[in-house]
Every structure is written in structure tokens, then in C-alpha cells.
Design an enzyme around this catalytic site. Sequence first.
Site, short mmCIF file in Angstrom:
data_model
loop_
_atom_site.label_atom_id
_atom_site.label_comp_id
_atom_site.label_asym_id
_atom_site.label_seq_id
_atom_site.Cartn_x
_atom_site.Cartn_y
_atom_site.Cartn_z
N GLU A 207 3.14 -5.69 2.96
CA GLU A 207 2.96 -5.37 4.38
C GLU A 207 2.41 -6.55 5.17
O GLU A 207 1.83 -6.38 6.24
CB GLU A 207 2.04 -4.15 4.51
CG GLU A 207 2.61 -2.94 3.77
CD GLU A 207 1.68 -1.74 3.75
OE1 GLU A 207 0.49 -1.88 4.10
OE2 GLU A 207 2.15 -0.65 3.40
N LYS A 325 3.00 10.59 7.87
CA LYS A 325 4.17 9.77 7.51
C LYS A 325 5.39 10.68 7.64
O LYS A 325 5.49 11.67 6.89
CB LYS A 325 4.05 9.27 6.08
CG LYS A 325 2.99 8.19 5.89
CD LYS A 325 2.81 7.87 4.42
CE LYS A 325 1.91 6.66 4.21
NZ LYS A 325 1.47 6.57 2.80
C1 2PG Z 1 -0.05 3.94 2.02
C2 2PG Z 1 1.27 3.29 2.32
C3 2PG Z 1 1.38 2.51 3.58
P1 2PG Z 1 3.19 3.14 0.60
O1 2PG Z 1 -0.40 4.16 0.86
O2 2PG Z 1 -0.75 4.34 2.94
O3 2PG Z 1 0.48 1.46 3.68
O4 2PG Z 1 1.80 2.63 1.22
O5 2PG Z 1 4.16 3.17 1.70
O6 2PG Z 1 3.53 2.15 -0.46
O7 2PG Z 1 2.93 4.51 0.05
MG MG Z 2 -2.27 5.45 1.76
#
Ligand code: 2PG
Ligand code: MG
Length: 399
Positions: A207, A325
Site C-alpha cells: 500500500e 470494506k
Molecule cells: C486491512 C487491509 C487494508 P487487506 O487489513 O485493513 O489495509 O488489508 O486488504 O490485505 O486485507
Molecule cells: Mg485491517
Amino acid sequence: MSVIKEVEGRKILDSRGKETVEVRIKTDDGLVAIDSVPSGTSTGGHEDILVEPGLACKNINEIIAPQIIGQDVLLQNVIDQKMLEIDGTPNKARLGANATLGVSLATARAGALSAKMPLFWYLNRLFRKVSGVEIEPALPIPIMVMICGGKHGGPPRVDEGKHVEAGNNLCIQEFSVIGDLQTGKNIWHEIEKILKQRKIKYNLGLEGAFSAQLQYDEDALEIIDTAIKNLGLMLNQNIRLGLDIAGNNCQMTNENVINLWRNYNIYSLEDPFSERDWEKFGQLKIELSQANRDYLIIGDDLFATHKTLLQKGINDLVANGIIIKVNQAGTLSEALEVVSLAKKANYKCVVSHRSGETTDTFIADLAVGVAAEFIKSGAPIPKERLLKYNRLEEIKGEL
Ligand code: 2PG
Ligand code: MG
């Protein structure tokens, strides 16, 4: 009225070079809306199922499209509901949450075009309907990752023959600064200077944060602290620190977490423990609420943007914040319902990107539309992350 005339799913590459899904919706009155789907690296066990991108596109083109062609694009809820019915599983295992989400987001974009509204206003209108609350759009505060560990930075890995990350020993996945974009950028550059001065090897993680050859989590916090001081800044209401411990992959005791929180003046703690450790979350909340300082315990994998898990968390008093998300939820309507429930319980909302991103900026509009307190979109450096922060700047001008 704009009616869906064509729906097309196709494969594109994400920021990790992996395949993901892009959806294009065309309407009878000539509107074209395109959206794409992110995906995670440190995914939780409760997330909806993503199917292989080629299969997701096939499902969009052959199963979903015939069922929603002819629908009014403003009927977001009807279209999302239709996909849930066709899928018929509790976790979108048949169609794939990447198929349903792509269609859902592209529908919302088409809806905004049809309503002749900026996307964030349109999402705000949808959110008012879902929540029954007259909430005004508002700008979120960025949570910008500066140093990464865990699955995002961690021991050198070889993926499909290519070395993809610098190695480090850090357990915590994300060490972040919470504040305005310019401050975040300045701190990021200052950290790079410090790493160079100290001759610490580094690379950029998934990221855009530094994956540096550091031994201990405390070393990362010390470097961020030094960078802030070097810039003549200090931690206060405008600049705060946040950690995503990503507790599924990093085991810590209550005492470890509290010591970090106290010694480094940390504000937010995302997934301090594994998604199975509900009691440890509850215990931490009790202990932090006894200390006389602001704290935010955020459930990411813990809640996986699911209403039932969030409701359990509200009942059990385990957190006071939630990561939103869209791909964990699988449709926009379900994500909006989760935000609505969170707000009613006075939880702070963090609309978040995934480590595998595209140049799509939907989450910036979403964060503003639902008046989320925070947005997490990585370091303010890689294009796919910066575009979302820049979209917020653009919206600032429009508000
Ligand atoms: C998290 C995410 C985003 P990933 O754990 O919060 O930073 O990571 O998308 O790899 O789950
Ligand atoms: Mg997380």
C-alpha cells in the site's frame, strides 16, 4: 428514467498484478458507468467468497446480466436484492462477491449519472433511505499507512516467480498517521529520509508504506515519532497515530497492546486480536475506557462488514469503531446497512481500501456520502491510493 441495456464483466489487473473484475453498465439513454473490485491479502475468515475473476465475469455476463437488463438504475436495492436471490447462499459462494460487488457499484455510478448528481450526493441519498436518518455528507479524515509489516511487508516472499516485497520482522501490519493529506505526505518523505540516514534497507509494501528491515514494532513507532518531531509537529487532535495489528496474523497479549497504546500515544487499534478472540476485545475495551484518554478499537476481520457480526459486537461491547470494506459486504446495499447500524450504535466508521486496489475512487465518494469519520486508503503515494485521497480534495471543493 435510465434502464439497463447492457452489463459486461471483464478482467483487469489490480495494483498487485493480480486479476480482478471490472463491470461496465450501459443504459438505454446512452449512460456508461464503470466500476471495479478490490481484494485483500490479509483476508478474514468471515468475508464473503470471491470466485476466480474469470468465473466472476462469466457469472456477471451469463447469469446476472439477463436478470437485471431492463431494470431502472435508480433501483439499487432491487438490483442488489435480485443478485442475493440468484446467489442463494449465505456468503455469495455461487456468484462470487466480486461479481455482485462489481455490478452493485457500477449500478450506483449509473444511478448517479441518471440522477445527474455527483456520486457522493447520490450515495448520501441512498444512505438516507437505508438509515432513515437525515445525515449530511461530510469529509472523512485520512488514515495513511507509513510503515508496514505482517502480511503486507513481511518476510521476503516470492509470488509467481517474482520477488514482491522487502522483508521485515514486524508483526503489526500497518503503522499509520491520521491527519490531513499534506501532513501525511510530509511525514512519509521524512520517514524515507530517516531510513536513508540510518542506512536501513527498505522497499515499498503493498500500500505504498515502507517495508523496512526493522527488528521490532517499537522501532517503527520510534521512526514515525522522530519524523513527526523533525518536522516540528506533535501528536494532538490533528495528528494521531493508528495501528492495524491485523490480529489474525500477529498474536499479542492485552498487556502488549495496552503498552503500545500508552507508550506511543496511539489513538486507534484495528483488529488488536484475532477475529476469534471476542473476549480479549471486550477486556481491552474495559481497560482503555478506564484510562482517561481517547481510544478507538476498530473491528475489521472481526466484523467483516457484516450486520450480524456487528450486532454481536455491539451487544458484547467489544469495539467502538468498524472498518467498512465494500467487498467484504458484497453489495452496496448491504454495506450501507452496516454503516447505518454502526452509526446508530455510535461506532466510528472507517471506509477502507484493500491491499489489492484499482484506480477506482468509489470509496472516497462513499466515505463522504455516509459521513464516515475516517477513510483508509494506504500511503498517500501510489497512484491507486492517492487517487482516492485526491478525489476527497475534489469533493471538498464541491461541498
Ligand atoms: C486491512 C487491509 C487494508 P487487506 O487489513 O485493513 O489495509 O488489508 O486488504 O490485505 O486485507
Ligand atoms: Mg485491517
